[in-house]
Enzyme design. Structure first.
Site, PDB file in Angstrom:
ATOM      1  N   GLY A   1      -3.672  -6.713 -13.514  1.00 59.72           N
ATOM      2  CA  GLY A   1      -3.890  -6.681 -14.954  1.00 59.72           C
ATOM      3  C   GLY A   1      -3.524  -8.020 -15.563  1.00 59.72           C
ATOM      4  O   GLY A   1      -3.673  -9.080 -14.932  1.00 59.72           O
TER       5      GLY A   1
ATOM      6  N   ILE B   1      -0.581  -9.450 -16.285  1.00 62.36           N
ATOM      7  CA  ILE B   1       0.465 -10.222 -15.622  1.00 62.36           C
ATOM      8  C   ILE B   1       0.036 -10.654 -14.232  1.00 62.36           C
ATOM      9  O   ILE B   1       0.213 -11.813 -13.841  1.00 62.36           O
ATOM     10  CB  ILE B   1       1.771  -9.403 -15.568  1.00 62.36           C
ATOM     11  CG1 ILE B   1       2.296  -9.167 -16.991  1.00 62.36           C
ATOM     12  CG2 ILE B   1       2.823 -10.116 -14.716  1.00 62.36           C
ATOM     13  CD1 ILE B   1       3.476  -8.225 -17.073  1.00 62.36           C
TER      14      ILE B   1
ATOM     15  N   THR C   1       8.823  -7.398 -10.358  1.00 66.68           N
ATOM     16  CA  THR C   1       9.161  -7.616 -11.762  1.00 66.68           C
ATOM     17  C   THR C   1       8.402  -6.613 -12.634  1.00 66.68           C
ATOM     18  O   THR C   1       8.275  -6.809 -13.840  1.00 66.68           O
ATOM     19  CB  THR C   1       8.801  -9.045 -12.202  1.00 66.68           C
ATOM     20  OG1 THR C   1       7.411  -9.300 -11.915  1.00 66.68           O
ATOM     21  CG2 THR C   1       9.657 -10.077 -11.487  1.00 66.68           C
ATOM     22  N   ALA C   2       7.906  -5.527 -12.017  1.00 67.80           N
ATOM     23  CA  ALA C   2       7.092  -4.539 -12.738  1.00 67.80           C
ATOM     24  C   ALA C   2       7.951  -3.362 -13.174  1.00 67.80           C
ATOM     25  O   ALA C   2       8.589  -3.411 -14.218  1.00 67.80           O
ATOM     26  CB  ALA C   2       5.922  -4.089 -11.854  1.00 67.80           C
ATOM     27  N   ARG C   3       8.001  -2.307 -12.370  1.00 63.50           N
ATOM     28  CA  ARG C   3       8.822  -1.135 -12.662  1.00 63.50           C
ATOM     29  C   ARG C   3       9.477  -0.671 -11.366  1.00 63.50           C
ATOM     30  O   ARG C   3       8.831  -0.613 -10.314  1.00 63.50           O
ATOM     31  CB  ARG C   3       7.971  -0.001 -13.249  1.00 63.50           C
ATOM     32  CG  ARG C   3       7.564  -0.234 -14.703  1.00 63.50           C
ATOM     33  CD  ARG C   3       8.778  -0.196 -15.618  1.00 63.50           C
ATOM     34  NE  ARG C   3       8.449  -0.346 -17.030  1.00 63.50           N
ATOM     35  CZ  ARG C   3       8.433  -1.498 -17.687  1.00 63.50           C
ATOM     36  NH1 ARG C   3       8.713  -2.623 -17.032  1.00 63.50           N
ATOM     37  NH2 ARG C   3       8.160  -1.549 -18.979  1.00 63.50           N
TER      38      ARG C   3
ATOM     39  N   GLU D   1      18.118   2.584 -14.085  1.00 55.34           N
ATOM     40  CA  GLU D   1      18.784   1.407 -14.621  1.00 55.34           C
ATOM     41  C   GLU D   1      19.854   1.806 -15.616  1.00 55.34           C
ATOM     42  O   GLU D   1      19.653   2.760 -16.374  1.00 55.34           O
ATOM     43  CB  GLU D   1      17.750   0.487 -15.272  1.00 55.34           C
ATOM     44  CG  GLU D   1      16.734  -0.041 -14.270  1.00 55.34           C
ATOM     45  CD  GLU D   1      15.685  -0.947 -14.891  1.00 55.34           C
ATOM     46  OE1 GLU D   1      15.670  -1.097 -16.146  1.00 55.34           O
ATOM     47  OE2 GLU D   1      14.870  -1.505 -14.148  1.00 55.34           O
TER      48      GLU D   1
ATOM     49  N   HIS E   1      17.059  -6.391 -14.805  1.00 49.80           N
ATOM     50  CA  HIS E   1      15.908  -6.235 -15.711  1.00 49.80           C
ATOM     51  C   HIS E   1      16.017  -7.214 -16.890  1.00 49.80           C
ATOM     52  O   HIS E   1      15.857  -6.830 -18.050  1.00 49.80           O
ATOM     53  CB  HIS E   1      15.795  -4.803 -16.223  1.00 49.80           C
ATOM     54  CG  HIS E   1      14.405  -4.438 -16.659  1.00 49.80           C
ATOM     55  ND1 HIS E   1      13.940  -3.154 -16.706  1.00 49.80           N
ATOM     56  CD2 HIS E   1      13.361  -5.219 -17.070  1.00 49.80           C
ATOM     57  CE1 HIS E   1      12.685  -3.133 -17.120  1.00 49.80           C
ATOM     58  NE2 HIS E   1      12.309  -4.386 -17.358  1.00 49.80           N
TER      59      HIS E   1
END
Length: 326
Positions: A158, A160, A234-236, A265, A284
């Site tokens: 997408g 990013i 670095t996504a989820r 988290e 994060h």
């Protein structure tokens, strides 16, 4: 002043940002209410039942029952990109718009941080720093690896993911990507997930969290990973089964892993991931730049005011455009 009522719901970690958005909205919107804790939200209360737009953090569970309990609700929005807590299908069926803060500055920040992680992992930045801080003798053989010439696999292509590919293009590597949508970038080869995992030197995750992507990298898929690869997320965090990842990293499947996001988290102090010597872990925050944060505030105000004035969000911020017909 624009008529209508906006309800903001924040949490301690997002409170300051939401307070700044609240102050900006009060200059333009007649009715603004801010709940500072999830427990403050009472579906029978007047602020909730009179809300036209609900602005909250992306992890807040906007369920079908919750959305249906507000008779005037026409939109839910998040100041930033992630809306993993929102039941977007239910919102669409109820005729409720879903909007997010897909700021260009945030896209660029995450992409830059991703490349930073790749380089820090390949060059073993922490290992080199440790040699100096602990007054160790420099190793006789190099410990770093070049990014040049490597095969980079992007899981998700997408905004990013495509920006990461753009940043990596001059580095002289081979870029492959897996995505459910068609990949039209002539410099990126579309491959299936198994091929990407088994042939990439660096694997970077860029998918949102959904039922389809939850634990996408599970025990079986992690077994496909090319031994000695670098993994960047670095996504989820929920995209990876962390138990399976720990076992794979412990057993030498990865040369190094670099994670900014986790399934739960903040990362538990007892998480075994913390004990991995080949892991770069950040809470994060690696892509939380001053520039991205500054962009979230006017974008949230723009989204809310457009919705109150009866307009739809701009296309890049519109999560469920199929609701427009309703």
């Amino acid at each position: 002043m624009i008529s209508g009522h906006v309800l903001l719901l924040s949490e301690p970690s997002t409170l300051q940002l939401f307070e700044e958005i609240e102050a900006a909205l009060k200059l333009r919107v007649a009715g603004v209410t801010h709940f500072r804790h999830a427990s403050d939200l009472d579906v029978k209360s007047e602020p909730w039942r009179s809300s036209d737009v609900f602005l909250t953090y992306g992890g807040f569970p906007c369920t079908r029952d919750l959305l249906a309990s507000s008779p005037r609700l026409r939109a839910i929005a998040c100041p930033w990109t992630g809306t993993e807590g929102f039941d977007e299908a239910a919102a669409t069926q109820l005729g409720i718009v879903v909007a997010n803060g897909h700021a260009e500055e945030n896209t660029f920040s995450v992409a830059e941080a991703t490349v930073l992680f790749m380089l820090a992992a390949l060059y073993d930045l922490h290992g080199a720093e440790k040699v100096l801080r602990e007054n160790r003798r420099r190793p006789q053989l190099p410990i770093a690896h070049m990014l040049y010439g490597k095969r980079i696999g992007l899981v998700g292509f997408g905004g990013i993911g495509s920006r990461v590919a753009h940043l990596l293009a001059p580095w002289g590597g081979e870029i492959v990507a897996y995505d459910r949508a068609a990949i039209t970038d002539p410099h990126v080869q579309a491959v299936d997930l198994a091929t990407l995992l088994s042939t990439s030197d660096v694997i970077s995750l860029h998918v949102g969290l959904s039922h389809e992507t939850y634990h996408l990298l599970n025990h079986e898929n992690l077994k496909l990973v090319k031994r000695g690869a670098i993994l960047v997320n670095t996504a989820r965090g929920g995209v990876i089964d962390e138990t399976a990842l720990y076992e794979a990293a412990r057993d030498g499947r990865f040369a190094r892993i670099a994670l900014d996001v986790f399934d739960k988290e903040p990362l538990s102090p007892t998480s075994p991931l913390r004990d991995l010597p080949n892991a770069i872990l950040t809470p994060h925050m690696i892509a939380q730049t001053v520039e991205a944060r500054a962009a979230f505030i006017p974008l949230a105000v723009e989204n809310v005011t457009r919705l109150l004035e009866g307009e739809l969000p701009e296309a890049e911020y519109f999560r469920n455009p199929e609701v427009a017909a309703r």
